[in-house]
Motif scaffolding. Sequence first.
Motif, PDB file in Angstrom:
ATOM      1  N   TYR A  76       0.866  -1.253   0.057  1.00 54.20           N
ATOM      2  CA  TYR A  76      -0.007   0.013  -0.085  1.00 54.20           C
ATOM      3  C   TYR A  76       0.698   1.340   0.110  1.00 54.20           C
ATOM      4  N   LEU A  77       2.012   1.209   1.032  1.00 50.12           N
ATOM      5  CA  LEU A  77       2.778   2.256   0.963  1.00 50.12           C
ATOM      6  C   LEU A  77       3.415   2.668  -0.418  1.00 50.12           C
ATOM      7  N   GLU A  78       3.930   1.511  -1.408  1.00 49.98           N
ATOM      8  CA  GLU A  78       4.678   1.809  -2.443  1.00 49.98           C
ATOM      9  C   GLU A  78       3.379   2.577  -3.356  1.00 49.98           C
ATOM     10  N   LYS A  79       2.192   2.140  -3.463  1.00 47.02           N
ATOM     11  CA  LYS A  79       1.220   2.571  -4.220  1.00 47.02           C
ATOM     12  C   LYS A  79       1.057   4.165  -3.697  1.00 47.02           C
ATOM     13  N   GLU A  80       0.806   4.224  -2.628  1.00 43.56           N
ATOM     14  CA  GLU A  80       0.257   5.635  -2.122  1.00 43.56           C
ATOM     15  C   GLU A  80       1.335   6.753  -2.126  1.00 43.56           C
ATOM     16  N   GLU A  81       2.510   6.245  -1.690  1.00 49.37           N
ATOM     17  CA  GLU A  81       3.762   7.105  -1.292  1.00 49.37           C
ATOM     18  C   GLU A  81       4.545   7.260  -2.009  1.00 49.37           C
ATOM     19  N   GLY A  82       4.654   6.077  -3.038  1.00 45.32           N
ATOM     20  CA  GLY A  82       5.992   5.863  -3.999  1.00 45.32           C
ATOM     21  C   GLY A  82       7.245   5.366  -3.130  1.00 45.32           C
ATOM     22  N   ILE A  83       6.875   4.864  -2.139  1.00 47.90           N
ATOM     23  CA  ILE A  83       8.076   4.266  -1.276  1.00 47.90           C
ATOM     24  C   ILE A  83       8.354   2.853  -2.007  1.00 47.90           C
ATOM     25  N   LYS A  84       9.681   3.037  -2.578  1.00 43.26           N
ATOM     26  CA  LYS A  84      10.241   1.849  -3.356  1.00 43.26           C
ATOM     27  C   LYS A  84      10.366   0.653  -2.797  1.00 43.26           C
ATOM     28  N   VAL A  85       9.715  -0.623  -3.102  1.00 40.73           N
ATOM     29  CA  VAL A  85       9.751  -1.762  -2.538  1.00 40.73           C
ATOM     30  C   VAL A  85       9.764  -2.786  -3.799  1.00 40.73           C
ATOM     31  N   ASP A  86      10.497  -4.009  -3.344  1.00 37.31           N
ATOM     32  CA  ASP A  86      10.466  -5.122  -4.505  1.00 37.31           C
ATOM     33  C   ASP A  86       9.125  -5.960  -4.312  1.00 37.31           C
ATOM     34  N   GLU A  87       8.174  -5.294  -5.059  1.00 33.48           N
ATOM     35  CA  GLU A  87       6.880  -5.835  -5.317  1.00 33.48           C
ATOM     36  C   GLU A  87       6.818  -7.674  -5.169  1.00 33.48           C
ATOM     37  N   VAL A  88       7.472  -8.196  -6.171  1.00 31.50           N
ATOM     38  CA  VAL A  88       7.672  -9.284  -6.379  1.00 31.50           C
ATOM     39  C   VAL A  88       8.022 -10.140  -5.172  1.00 31.50           C
ATOM     40  N   GLN A  89       8.995  -9.756  -4.509  1.00 36.40           N
ATOM     41  CA  GLN A  89       9.508 -10.595  -3.282  1.00 36.40           C
ATOM     42  C   GLN A  89       8.631 -10.237  -2.216  1.00 36.40           C
ATOM     43  N   ILE A  90       8.001  -9.214  -1.865  1.00 33.76           N
ATOM     44  CA  ILE A  90       7.026  -8.910  -0.836  1.00 33.76           C
ATOM     45  C   ILE A  90       5.729  -9.940  -1.195  1.00 33.76           C
ATOM     46  N   LEU A  91       5.244 -10.031  -2.546  1.00 29.01           N
ATOM     47  CA  LEU A  91       4.169 -10.797  -2.667  1.00 29.01           C
ATOM     48  C   LEU A  91       4.426 -12.281  -2.564  1.00 29.01           C
ATOM     49  N   GLN A  92       5.625 -12.643  -2.898  1.00 30.11           N
ATOM     50  CA  GLN A  92       6.262 -14.085  -2.833  1.00 30.11           C
ATOM     51  C   GLN A  92       6.109 -14.228  -1.261  1.00 30.11           C
ATOM     52  N   ASP A  93       6.537 -13.492  -0.263  1.00 29.90           N
ATOM     53  CA  ASP A  93       6.719 -13.671   1.139  1.00 29.90           C
ATOM     54  C   ASP A  93       5.363 -13.677   1.667  1.00 29.90           C
ATOM     55  N   LEU A  94       4.462 -12.829   1.142  1.00 32.58           N
ATOM     56  CA  LEU A  94       3.152 -12.743   1.587  1.00 32.58           C
ATOM     57  C   LEU A  94       2.175 -14.188   1.207  1.00 32.58           C
ATOM     58  N   ILE A  95       2.745 -14.720   0.162  1.00 33.69           N
ATOM     59  CA  ILE A  95       2.025 -15.848  -0.191  1.00 33.69           C
ATOM     60  C   ILE A  95       2.443 -16.941   0.675  1.00 33.69           C
ATOM     61  N   SER A  96       3.487 -16.954   0.676  1.00 35.13           N
ATOM     62  CA  SER A  96       4.298 -18.059   1.778  1.00 35.13           C
ATOM     63  C   SER A  96       3.785 -18.062   3.094  1.00 35.13           C
ATOM     64  N   SER A  97       3.371 -16.763   3.557  1.00 31.56           N
ATOM     65  CA  SER A  97       3.137 -16.781   5.018  1.00 31.56           C
ATOM     66  C   SER A  97       1.591 -16.668   5.144  1.00 31.56           C
ATOM     67  N   LEU A  98       0.718 -16.951   4.147  1.00 31.50           N
ATOM     68  CA  LEU A  98      -0.562 -16.976   4.275  1.00 31.50           C
ATOM     69  C   LEU A  98      -1.113 -18.220   4.743  1.00 31.50           C
ATOM     70  N   LYS A  99      -1.992 -18.268   5.777  1.00 32.03           N
ATOM     71  CA  LYS A  99      -2.523 -19.586   6.443  1.00 32.03           C
ATOM     72  C   LYS A  99      -3.767 -19.877   5.840  1.00 32.03           C
ATOM     73  N   ASP A 100      -4.542 -18.959   5.337  1.00 31.22           N
ATOM     74  CA  ASP A 100      -5.986 -18.982   4.634  1.00 31.22           C
ATOM     75  C   ASP A 100      -5.582 -19.309   3.220  1.00 31.22           C
ATOM     76  N   LYS A 101      -5.618 -20.800   2.545  1.00 30.61           N
ATOM     77  CA  LYS A 101      -5.123 -21.253   1.381  1.00 30.61           C
ATOM     78  C   LYS A 101      -6.162 -20.775   0.550  1.00 30.61           C
ATOM     79  N   ASP A 102      -7.382 -20.280   0.656  1.00 27.18           N
ATOM     80  CA  ASP A 102      -8.678 -19.623  -0.201  1.00 27.18           C
ATOM     81  C   ASP A 102      -8.259 -18.551  -0.637  1.00 27.18           C
TER      82      ASP A 102
END
Length: 190
Positions: A80-106
């Motif tokens: 969200y911060l990247e989109k709203e404030e332009g704070i640069k993040v590695d979106e691909v890496q964050i999404l990969q981390d997010l997917i691996s940390s999700l408990k709700d498989k749905d």
Amino acid sequence: MMRYYLIRIVPLVLALLVVMGGFWGLKWWKDKKLSELSYQEYEIRRAIQSGDYKRADELIKKIQADDSPYKPLVLSYRLYLEKEEGIKVDEVQILQDLISSLKDKDIVPLYKERLAYAYYLVGNNQKALELLNNIGKDSFNYYSAQILKGMVLEKMGKKDQAKEVYTQVEKLAKGTYFGNLAGALLMEER
């Protein structure tokens, strides 16, 4: 005889009390840690709501590495911060981390689609296609993933395959937003 039983029972009772105390102490420590993380998440949310994105970013960096139930939410704040404030993040890496940390498989397919879109934006169409091919018909975001798949195929120059995808979505989702969108994309192709 009575003394013999006391000598055997007292150490067992003491050992049981120590074990129970250990379990109670562990539970207390875990609850305390979750409470601290909950407060930190609250602070991040407050900082974002007040527009103090720099503070929110600093707080996120502090707890982002923790493997806790709050990790997916904190990673979402980072995006969200990247989109709203332009704070640069590695979106691909964050999404990969997010997917691996999700408990709700749905909801994993939703983030896989988001990751596929991130790959699409940076031109890694093959990876995007691989992710989209793994989103099944039973996923709630199947039709939107198929629309993105068609866009990826078009970008790869596979217009006939893209048309097939759009035709399938138009047929399967007839009368819905995604069915109409697929129909519009097909008309655009003509």
